[in-house]
Design a protein around this motif. Structure first.
Motif, PDB file in Angstrom:
ATOM      1  N   PHE A   8       0.819  -1.208   0.000  1.00  0.00           N
ATOM      2  CA  PHE A   8       0.000   0.000   0.000  1.00  0.00           C
ATOM      3  C   PHE A   8       0.857   1.264   0.000  1.00  0.00           C
ATOM      4  N   GLU A   9       2.056   1.161   0.516  1.00  0.00           N
ATOM      5  CA  GLU A   9       2.930   2.322   0.522  1.00  0.00           C
ATOM      6  C   GLU A   9       3.520   2.592  -0.857  1.00  0.00           C
ATOM      7  N   SER A  10       3.424   1.597  -1.767  1.00  0.00           N
ATOM      8  CA  SER A  10       3.982   1.765  -3.114  1.00  0.00           C
ATOM      9  C   SER A  10       2.904   1.921  -4.178  1.00  0.00           C
ATOM     10  N   ARG A  11       1.625   1.836  -3.801  1.00  0.00           N
ATOM     11  CA  ARG A  11       0.521   1.966  -4.756  1.00  0.00           C
ATOM     12  C   ARG A  11      -0.423   3.068  -4.318  1.00  0.00           C
ATOM     13  N   SER A  12      -0.973   3.771  -5.284  1.00  0.00           N
ATOM     14  CA  SER A  12      -1.956   4.799  -4.945  1.00  0.00           C
ATOM     15  C   SER A  12      -3.320   4.145  -4.728  1.00  0.00           C
ATOM     16  N   SER A  13      -4.093   4.713  -3.827  1.00  0.00           N
ATOM     17  CA  SER A  13      -5.422   4.175  -3.554  1.00  0.00           C
ATOM     18  C   SER A  13      -6.317   4.309  -4.777  1.00  0.00           C
ATOM     19  N   GLY A  14      -6.103   5.354  -5.575  1.00  0.00           N
ATOM     20  CA  GLY A  14      -6.907   5.552  -6.773  1.00  0.00           C
ATOM     21  C   GLY A  14      -6.740   4.414  -7.768  1.00  0.00           C
ATOM     22  N   GLN A  15      -5.500   3.943  -7.947  1.00  0.00           N
ATOM     23  CA  GLN A  15      -5.251   2.824  -8.855  1.00  0.00           C
ATOM     24  C   GLN A  15      -5.947   1.566  -8.357  1.00  0.00           C
ATOM     25  N   LEU A  16      -5.908   1.342  -7.049  1.00  0.00           N
ATOM     26  CA  LEU A  16      -6.554   0.150  -6.488  1.00  0.00           C
ATOM     27  C   LEU A  16      -8.069   0.229  -6.637  1.00  0.00           C
ATOM     28  N   VAL A  17      -8.636   1.402  -6.383  1.00  0.00           N
ATOM     29  CA  VAL A  17     -10.082   1.574  -6.537  1.00  0.00           C
ATOM     30  C   VAL A  17     -10.479   1.371  -7.999  1.00  0.00           C
ATOM     31  N   ALA A  18      -9.685   1.891  -8.932  1.00  0.00           N
ATOM     32  CA  ALA A  18      -9.980   1.725 -10.357  1.00  0.00           C
ATOM     33  C   ALA A  18      -9.962   0.253 -10.744  1.00  0.00           C
ATOM     34  N   THR A  19      -9.019  -0.508 -10.186  1.00  0.00           N
ATOM     35  CA  THR A  19      -8.940  -1.939 -10.497  1.00  0.00           C
ATOM     36  C   THR A  19     -10.148  -2.678  -9.946  1.00  0.00           C
ATOM     37  N   MET A  20     -10.495  -2.402  -8.684  1.00  0.00           N
ATOM     38  CA  MET A  20     -11.590  -3.135  -8.040  1.00  0.00           C
ATOM     39  C   MET A  20     -12.961  -2.709  -8.552  1.00  0.00           C
ATOM     40  N   ASN A  21     -13.057  -1.515  -9.086  1.00  0.00           N
ATOM     41  CA  ASN A  21     -14.365  -1.026  -9.515  1.00  0.00           C
ATOM     42  C   ASN A  21     -14.465  -0.949 -11.040  1.00  0.00           C
ATOM     43  N   ASP A  22     -13.703  -0.046 -11.650  1.00  0.00           N
ATOM     44  CA  ASP A  22     -13.854   0.190 -13.085  1.00  0.00           C
ATOM     45  C   ASP A  22     -13.408  -1.016 -13.914  1.00  0.00           C
ATOM     46  N   ASP A  23     -12.292  -1.632 -13.555  1.00  0.00           N
ATOM     47  CA  ASP A  23     -11.821  -2.788 -14.322  1.00  0.00           C
ATOM     48  C   ASP A  23     -12.786  -3.961 -14.200  1.00  0.00           C
ATOM     49  N   VAL A  24     -13.295  -4.188 -13.008  1.00  0.00           N
ATOM     50  CA  VAL A  24     -14.265  -5.270 -12.818  1.00  0.00           C
ATOM     51  C   VAL A  24     -15.533  -4.984 -13.623  1.00  0.00           C
ATOM     52  N   ASN A  25     -15.975  -3.724 -13.650  1.00  0.00           N
ATOM     53  CA  ASN A  25     -17.150  -3.357 -14.433  1.00  0.00           C
ATOM     54  C   ASN A  25     -16.907  -3.543 -15.929  1.00  0.00           C
ATOM     55  N   GLN A  26     -15.677  -3.283 -16.372  1.00  0.00           N
ATOM     56  CA  GLN A  26     -15.349  -3.457 -17.790  1.00  0.00           C
ATOM     57  C   GLN A  26     -15.468  -4.925 -18.190  1.00  0.00           C
ATOM     58  N   LEU A  27     -15.016  -5.814 -17.341  1.00  0.00           N
ATOM     59  CA  LEU A  27     -15.154  -7.253 -17.599  1.00  0.00           C
ATOM     60  C   LEU A  27     -16.621  -7.650 -17.605  1.00  0.00           C
ATOM     61  N   GLU A  28     -17.391  -7.069 -16.688  1.00  0.00           N
ATOM     62  CA  GLU A  28     -18.819  -7.376 -16.613  1.00  0.00           C
ATOM     63  C   GLU A  28     -19.536  -6.956 -17.895  1.00  0.00           C
ATOM     64  N   ARG A  29     -19.124  -5.817 -18.485  1.00  0.00           N
ATOM     65  CA  ARG A  29     -19.754  -5.360 -19.723  1.00  0.00           C
ATOM     66  C   ARG A  29     -19.480  -6.324 -20.875  1.00  0.00           C
ATOM     67  N   PHE A  30     -18.292  -6.895 -20.923  1.00  0.00           N
ATOM     68  CA  PHE A  30     -17.977  -7.866 -21.979  1.00  0.00           C
ATOM     69  C   PHE A  30     -18.810  -9.135 -21.812  1.00  0.00           C
ATOM     70  N   LEU A  31     -18.884  -9.635 -20.589  1.00  0.00           N
ATOM     71  CA  LEU A  31     -19.651 -10.857 -20.352  1.00  0.00           C
ATOM     72  C   LEU A  31     -21.146 -10.630 -20.588  1.00  0.00           C
ATOM     73  N   ASP A  32     -21.593  -9.408 -20.374  1.00  0.00           N
ATOM     74  CA  ASP A  32     -23.007  -9.083 -20.507  1.00  0.00           C
ATOM     75  C   ASP A  32     -23.479  -9.148 -21.960  1.00  0.00           C
TER      76      ASP A  32
END
Length: 599
Positions: free
Chosen positions: A125-149
């Motif tokens: 966590f000291e080497s990663r920004s919280s924004g990048q982690l939030v983008a991975t857990m939220n936006d990236d997961v949603n992007q995969l969901e759109r493909f499967l949908d």
């Protein structure tokens, strides 16, 4: 490695992750295939109907036992009804299955990613920004969901169309089949060509999304600082630059993906014209049945036009695989601080703490502690003193096993903490830090955070002991008062007292105060000091303090400098020694006297 290989590798990793969903994937895929077969069938029936009208008693249907044209038409009408009904039923089924699969998979993947992130080491966590982690857990997961949908079904149905229509073509006329299929290799090559071009561009888009989320998160968290320095315009300009970088990354990807359809459309036209003209000539010569010619013309549309949608499917696929790589890469980050589940600290925990020749250095800066040996008897109070960066907080992080030492060991009641479960270790320690974090919710929720099943009497008692009850009673909603995000509705001193109450309700045998009074006013500091006199009875307390007046009653004071213990003893003994502690005491008490004289 090429973009195609990267995407294929990401797909394989995704399927490996989703092996628990195998039955759902097979069911959804089966419904997609059956739906597409039903979808193609009406074009064949149109050709058969033309054959019935033209050839009547000599038609293909007549060979099945339906002698009159009227019977043949009625039979085709009934068959058409069942085909359309079947298509509708299986369209409903595949949409339900794919969409539910998409929702279930994205929810589980987000939860798995979050749970894994919670177990990762503090160094991560000291080497990663919280924004990048939030983008991975939220936006990236949603992007995969759109493909499967939608994208997954489209990809499957394009493949089914090529195979099924191709089979009909080769049965009716191998020559026309060859002409109609001639553009397909070019279309497929074009799809993969554009995919190779678009893959790295969409990976860059995902990175820019993370940068944008990080910028927004940081700015909203630091809104008070932005306002106090009147930096609204400057921060808006920085956000605009980050946003424009995201727009530009998307523009580059869109420019490549948008070129696909015009190029492929011309290849499709060549295939259609070949079927239309060659098939027509064969029908005019009598070498091809008129009904079969109609089937080929209609099926050419069914075969080639869906391939124009391949660009959008490839676009969705590339975005999804770029996101999948980021998600699975996060899930693959190793956990170095291993949890020895099932091996709790021996109960009851007395609270004796010892550091035995402990050494540790941060990879990023190289600072840390070297060969520190300390022992805190149960029920005693140890105070750690030293300049910023001397290693005081590092010892606390090692005690909580946020990190593991490079050498030596940390023990509680003689047990090395690396050999016990993290849950039992951290349940035995209450932490009150300088940077108080309150969760959005009520005062009651925050005090009871470490003991959610606590009754109101326990919550109130903890608040009284932390000298927080008086100000809580004065609030309109009392314990039910919302604290706001990060406790923004409360003052710094109030937040600190709630943090202390939260640690006390947990009732740990070891209490750690990491500069808990450094950012509070004199009244709050005095209140916390009074609380500590009660709290310290029968409990091991480890304090980090810059204000030496708060630690004069400690059983032992340890001065740390450059990661090493340079002095230790009681307050009186260290003053008599005349070393670093005495010099610092003289500076602080002298400054206090000067301030009183000035006032």
């Amino acid at each position: 490695m090429s973009s195609s290989a990267n995407s294929f590798q990401a797909l394989v990793r995704l399927l490996r992750y989703a092996r628990g969903y195998r039955r759902r994937i097979i069911a959804a895929t089966t419904c997609s295939i059956i739906n597409k077969i039903f979808d193609i069938a009406p074009e064949i029936l149109i050709g058969v109907a033309i054959d019935v009208v033209v050839n009547q008693e000599r038609s293909f249907v007549a060979r099945l036992g339906f002698t009159t044209p009227q019977e043949q038409i009625l039979m085709l009408a009934v068959l058409t009804f069942f085909i359309w009904a079947g298509e509708s039923i299986f369209e409903y089924l595949y949409k339900i299955l794919w969409r539910n699969l998409a929702q279930r998979l994205q929810a589980d993947m987000r939860l798995d990613t979050y749970e894994h992130a919670q177990r990762l080491d503090m160094a991560f966590f000291e080497s990663r920004s919280s924004g990048q982690l939030v983008a991975t857990m939220n936006d990236d997961v949603n992007q995969l969901e759109r493909f499967l949908d939608g994208g997954a079904n489209s990809l499957i149905q394009v493949g089914v169309t090529v195979v099924a229509v191709g089979a009909v073509f080769f049965v009716i006329s191998p020559l026309i089949a060859l002409l109609a299929f001639t553009p397909i290799p070019m279309i497929i090559w074009g799809a993969f060509f554009f995919q190779r071009k678009a893959g790295p561009l969409y990976a860059d888009v995902r990175e820019k999304v993370g940068d944008l989320a990080s910028r927004l998160s940081n700015n909203l968290s630091g809104i008070a600082t932005i306002k106090s320095f009147t930096s609204e315009d400057r921060e808006a300009a920085r956000l605009r630059a980050t946003s424009e970088a995201y727009v530009e990354a998307n523009r580059r990807a869109i420019r490549v993906s948008s070129a696909f359809i015009p190029v492929i459309r011309m290849a499709i036209l060549a295939g259609f014209l070949a079927t239309f003209t060659v098939g027509g000539m064969l029908a005019l010569r009598g070498d091809l049945n008129v009904g079969a010619y109609g089937v080929l013309v209609f099926l050419t549309q069914r075969l080639l036009w869906p391939l124009t949608g391949l660009a959008e499917v490839i676009d969705l696929f590339e975005r999804a695989m770029a996101s999948t790589r980021r998600i699975l890469d996060l899930l693959a980050v190793p956990i170095t601080v291993k949890d020895n589940e099932g091996k709790p600290l021996a109960a009851p925990v007395r609270g004796e703490v010892s550091f035995e020749s402990v050494s540790f250095h941060y990879a990023s800066s190289g600072v840390g502690v070297d060969g520190v040996s300390l022992r805190v008897p149960e029920g005693n109070t140890l105070a750690l003193v030293g300049a910023t960066g001397s290693g005081k907080s590092t010892l606390i992080k090692l005690l909580l096993r946020f990190y593991d030492p490079e050498a030596g060991r940390v023990c509680i009641d003689g047990q090395p903490i690396g050999e016990v479960s993290l849950n039992s270790l951290r349940q035995s320690i209450g932490l009150v830090s300088q940077d108080v974090y309150l969760f959005e919710g009520s005062i009651r929720d925050n005090i009871a955070y470490g003991k959610p099943d606590a009754d109101e009497a326990e919550v109130i008692e903890a608040a009284r002991t932390a000298e927080a009850w008086d100000f809580i009673q004065e609030l309109p909603q009392g314990l039910d008062t919302p604290v706001g995000e990060r406790g923004i509705r409360l003052s710094g001193g109030q937040r600190q007292r709630l943090s202390l109450a939260r640690a006390l309700l947990k009732d740990p045998p070891i209490l750690v105060l990491d500069e808990a009074t450094s950012a509070v006013d004199n009244e709050t500091e005095a209140a916390i000091q009074r609380s500590l006199l009660k709290i310290g009875l029968g409990r091991t307390v480890i304090m980090i303090a810059h204000r030496l007046s708060t630690i004069v009653h400690a059983d032992e004071i340890v001065v740390i400098d450059g990661g090493r213990v340079v002095e230790q003893g009681t307050h009186g003994a260290l003053i008599e020694r005349g070393g670093r502690y005495a010099a610092q005491w003289k500076v602080q008490t002298g400054a206090a006297q000067d301030a009183m004289a000035l006032s």
